[in-house]
Design a protein around this motif. Structure first.
Motif, PDB file in Angstrom:
ATOM      1  N   VAL A 121       0.831  -1.200   0.000  1.00 56.03           N
ATOM      2  CA  VAL A 121       0.000   0.000   0.000  1.00 56.03           C
ATOM      3  C   VAL A 121       0.867   1.252   0.000  1.00 56.03           C
ATOM      4  CG1 VAL A 121      -1.897   1.192   1.148  1.00 56.03           C
ATOM      5  CG2 VAL A 121      -1.697  -1.306   1.328  1.00 56.03           C
ATOM      6  N   GLN A 122       0.507   2.188  -0.859  1.00 55.42           N
ATOM      7  CA  GLN A 122       1.181   3.482  -0.921  1.00 55.42           C
ATOM      8  C   GLN A 122       0.179   4.573  -0.563  1.00 55.42           C
ATOM      9  OE1 GLN A 122       2.018   5.553  -4.766  1.00 55.42           O
ATOM     10  NE2 GLN A 122       4.163   5.165  -4.257  1.00 55.42           N
ATOM     11  N   VAL A 123       0.529   5.407   0.404  1.00 50.24           N
ATOM     12  CA  VAL A 123      -0.323   6.522   0.803  1.00 50.24           C
ATOM     13  C   VAL A 123       0.481   7.810   0.711  1.00 50.24           C
ATOM     14  CG1 VAL A 123      -1.807   5.147   2.295  1.00 50.24           C
ATOM     15  CG2 VAL A 123       0.274   6.169   3.234  1.00 50.24           C
ATOM     16  N   LEU A 124      -0.201   8.927   0.874  1.00 50.38           N
ATOM     17  CA  LEU A 124       0.469  10.215   0.772  1.00 50.38           C
ATOM     18  C   LEU A 124       1.038  10.666   2.113  1.00 50.38           C
ATOM     19  CD1 LEU A 124      -2.052  12.065  -1.585  1.00 50.38           C
ATOM     20  CD2 LEU A 124       0.095  10.944  -2.200  1.00 50.38           C
ATOM     21  N   GLU A 125       0.202  10.696   3.141  1.00 52.59           N
ATOM     22  CA  GLU A 125       0.604  11.258   4.424  1.00 52.59           C
ATOM     23  C   GLU A 125       1.046  10.182   5.422  1.00 52.59           C
ATOM     24  OE1 GLU A 125       0.879  14.411   4.750  1.00 52.59           O
ATOM     25  OE2 GLU A 125      -0.146  14.997   2.894  1.00 52.59           O
ATOM     26  N   ARG A 126       1.928  10.578   6.338  1.00 50.90           N
ATOM     27  CA  ARG A 126       2.391   9.663   7.380  1.00 50.90           C
ATOM     28  C   ARG A 126       1.242   9.223   8.279  1.00 50.90           C
ATOM     29  NH1 ARG A 126       6.931  11.714  11.513  1.00 50.90           N
ATOM     30  NH2 ARG A 126       8.082  11.813   9.549  1.00 50.90           N
ATOM     31  N   SER A 127       0.333  10.138   8.572  1.00 52.21           N
ATOM     32  CA  SER A 127      -0.792   9.807   9.448  1.00 52.21           C
ATOM     33  C   SER A 127      -1.652   8.698   8.850  1.00 52.21           C
ATOM     34  CB  SER A 127      -1.647  11.051   9.701  1.00 52.21           C
ATOM     35  OG  SER A 127      -2.125  11.600   8.476  1.00 52.21           O
ATOM     36  N   ALA A 128      -1.760   8.675   7.518  1.00 55.44           N
ATOM     37  CA  ALA A 128      -2.546   7.628   6.861  1.00 55.44           C
ATOM     38  C   ALA A 128      -1.878   6.268   7.026  1.00 55.44           C
ATOM     39  CB  ALA A 128      -2.724   7.960   5.386  1.00 55.44           C
ATOM     40  N   ARG A 129      -0.565   6.244   6.943  1.00 49.72           N
ATOM     41  CA  ARG A 129       0.148   4.975   7.145  1.00 49.72           C
ATOM     42  C   ARG A 129      -0.133   4.420   8.539  1.00 49.72           C
ATOM     43  NH1 ARG A 129       4.574   3.540   9.709  1.00 49.72           N
ATOM     44  NH2 ARG A 129       5.268   5.688  10.082  1.00 49.72           N
ATOM     45  N   ARG A 130      -0.147   5.293   9.523  1.00 48.16           N
ATOM     46  CA  ARG A 130      -0.406   4.848  10.894  1.00 48.16           C
ATOM     47  C   ARG A 130      -1.837   4.352  11.063  1.00 48.16           C
ATOM     48  NH1 ARG A 130       2.635   9.883  14.042  1.00 48.16           N
ATOM     49  NH2 ARG A 130       4.778   9.201  13.597  1.00 48.16           N
ATOM     50  N   ARG A 131      -2.763   4.923  10.306  1.00 48.53           N
ATOM     51  CA  ARG A 131      -4.157   4.466  10.388  1.00 48.53           C
ATOM     52  C   ARG A 131      -4.357   3.125   9.703  1.00 48.53           C
ATOM     53  NH1 ARG A 131      -8.373   8.242   8.056  1.00 48.53           N
ATOM     54  NH2 ARG A 131      -6.722   8.757   6.578  1.00 48.53           N
ATOM     55  N   ILE A 132      -3.607   2.887   8.631  1.00 53.79           N
ATOM     56  CA  ILE A 132      -3.810   1.678   7.833  1.00 53.79           C
ATOM     57  C   ILE A 132      -3.070   0.477   8.408  1.00 53.79           C
ATOM     58  CG2 ILE A 132      -3.255   0.640   5.588  1.00 53.79           C
ATOM     59  CD1 ILE A 132      -3.961   3.282   4.294  1.00 53.79           C
ATOM     60  N   GLU A 133      -1.904   0.687   8.973  1.00 51.49           N
ATOM     61  CA  GLU A 133      -1.067  -0.433   9.420  1.00 51.49           C
ATOM     62  C   GLU A 133      -1.758  -1.395  10.388  1.00 51.49           C
ATOM     63  OE1 GLU A 133       2.605   1.271  10.763  1.00 51.49           O
ATOM     64  OE2 GLU A 133       3.579   0.891   8.821  1.00 51.49           O
ATOM     65  N   PRO A 134      -2.649  -0.932  11.289  1.00 45.80           N
ATOM     66  CA  PRO A 134      -3.326  -1.899  12.172  1.00 45.80           C
ATOM     67  C   PRO A 134      -4.163  -2.939  11.431  1.00 45.80           C
ATOM     68  CG  PRO A 134      -3.512   0.312  13.074  1.00 45.80           C
ATOM     69  CD  PRO A 134      -2.936   0.458  11.700  1.00 45.80           C
ATOM     70  N   PHE A 135      -4.548  -2.644  10.192  1.00 44.90           N
ATOM     71  CA  PHE A 135      -5.360  -3.585   9.414  1.00 44.90           C
ATOM     72  C   PHE A 135      -4.507  -4.501   8.541  1.00 44.90           C
ATOM     73  CE2 PHE A 135      -7.924   0.249  10.106  1.00 44.90           C
ATOM     74  CZ  PHE A 135      -9.031  -0.294  10.737  1.00 44.90           C
ATOM     75  N   LEU A 136      -3.201  -4.313   8.569  1.00 47.71           N
ATOM     76  CA  LEU A 136      -2.305  -5.101   7.734  1.00 47.71           C
ATOM     77  C   LEU A 136      -1.625  -6.195   8.538  1.00 47.71           C
ATOM     78  CD1 LEU A 136      -0.595  -2.214   5.700  1.00 47.71           C
ATOM     79  CD2 LEU A 136      -2.622  -3.549   5.093  1.00 47.71           C
ATOM     80  N   ALA A 137      -1.180  -7.219   7.828  1.00 39.67           N
ATOM     81  CA  ALA A 137      -0.437  -8.315   8.452  1.00 39.67           C
ATOM     82  C   ALA A 137       1.052  -7.991   8.376  1.00 39.67           C
ATOM     83  CB  ALA A 137      -0.739  -9.631   7.742  1.00 39.67           C
TER      84      ALA A 137
END
Length: 218
Positions: A121-137
């Motif tokens: 997954v590629q996102v723009l903002e750092r905050s988005a990465r932190r929101r998405i990572e809990p749903f990833l393995a």
């Protein structure tokens, strides 16, 4: 079963996609010759993309559809993918909206595939990465932020004079990929009724494609 990597992108920046495709299949990566890239995009492919697909017909298929639509995911046999790559739209006017759309795409894929397919997954903002990572393995999925990477390169340049230039030279030193000879595939931007890269999962059937183009569901 043919190894298939699905890419979700809006294709607003065609040059960026062409660069991504060439880097993905670059000879230094030793990508197997039978790997196919299937691009799922919400808009109808333009002339430039259709031409690019004709040149790379042995490796590229473009499908009009949405990752947020279960019918489209079933139509392309999303569960049988080797991996899914979600590319951020760097031309998006609102980064928050763009990253939120990516988060929804991650949730949709996790739900549809039951978490059995790796996500990059590629996102723009750092905050988005932190929101998405809990749903990833952590053992199979990857999420990176473009803005965060840019900031890290600036820090590298500040701490080590010439560091960012060295990284840039490494990237530019790679020779361009030699594309395969042009072919003439039928309806290059349409999804065939029988997906050539996979077999149907038990208990599932392939939905037919109506019309000339593979249209996304409502």
């Amino acid at each position: 079963m043919q190894p298939t990597v699905f890419v979700v992108t809006k294709l607003r920046d065609m040059t960026a996609f062409f660069d991504f495709f060439q880097e993905f299949f670059h000879e230094v990566r030793a990508v197997k010759s039978d790997v196919r890239m299937v691009v799922l995009t919400p808009t109808k492919p333009n002339f430039a993309l259709r031409t690019f697909q004709e040149v790379n017909a042995s490796r590229l298929t473009v499908v009009e559809g949405s990752v947020l639509n279960d019918k489209d995911l079933e139509r392309v046999q999303a569960h049988a993918a080797s991996a899914w790559v979600l590319l951020a739209d760097q031309l998006a006017e609102d980064p928050v909206v763009e990253d939120t759309t990516t988060l929804l795409a991650v949730l949709a894929l996790k739900h549809f595939t039951s978490g059995s397919v790796s996500l990059f997954v590629q996102v723009l903002e750092r905050s988005a990465r932190r929101r998405i990572e809990p749903f990833l393995a952590p053992e199979s999925d990857v999420c990176m932020s473009i803005r965060e990477t840019e900031a890290e390169l600036l820090v590298l340049a500040a701490r080590c004079t010439g560091g960012s230039t060295l990284v840039n030279n490494f990237v530019l030193s790679m020779a361009p990929m030699r594309p395969p000879p042009p072919t003439r595939p039928p309806a290059p931007w349409a999804l065939p009724e029988v997906c050539p890269w996979t077999a149907p999962a038990p208990g599932m059937h392939r939905a037919g494609v109506e019309g000339r183009h593979a249209q996304g569901g409502d």
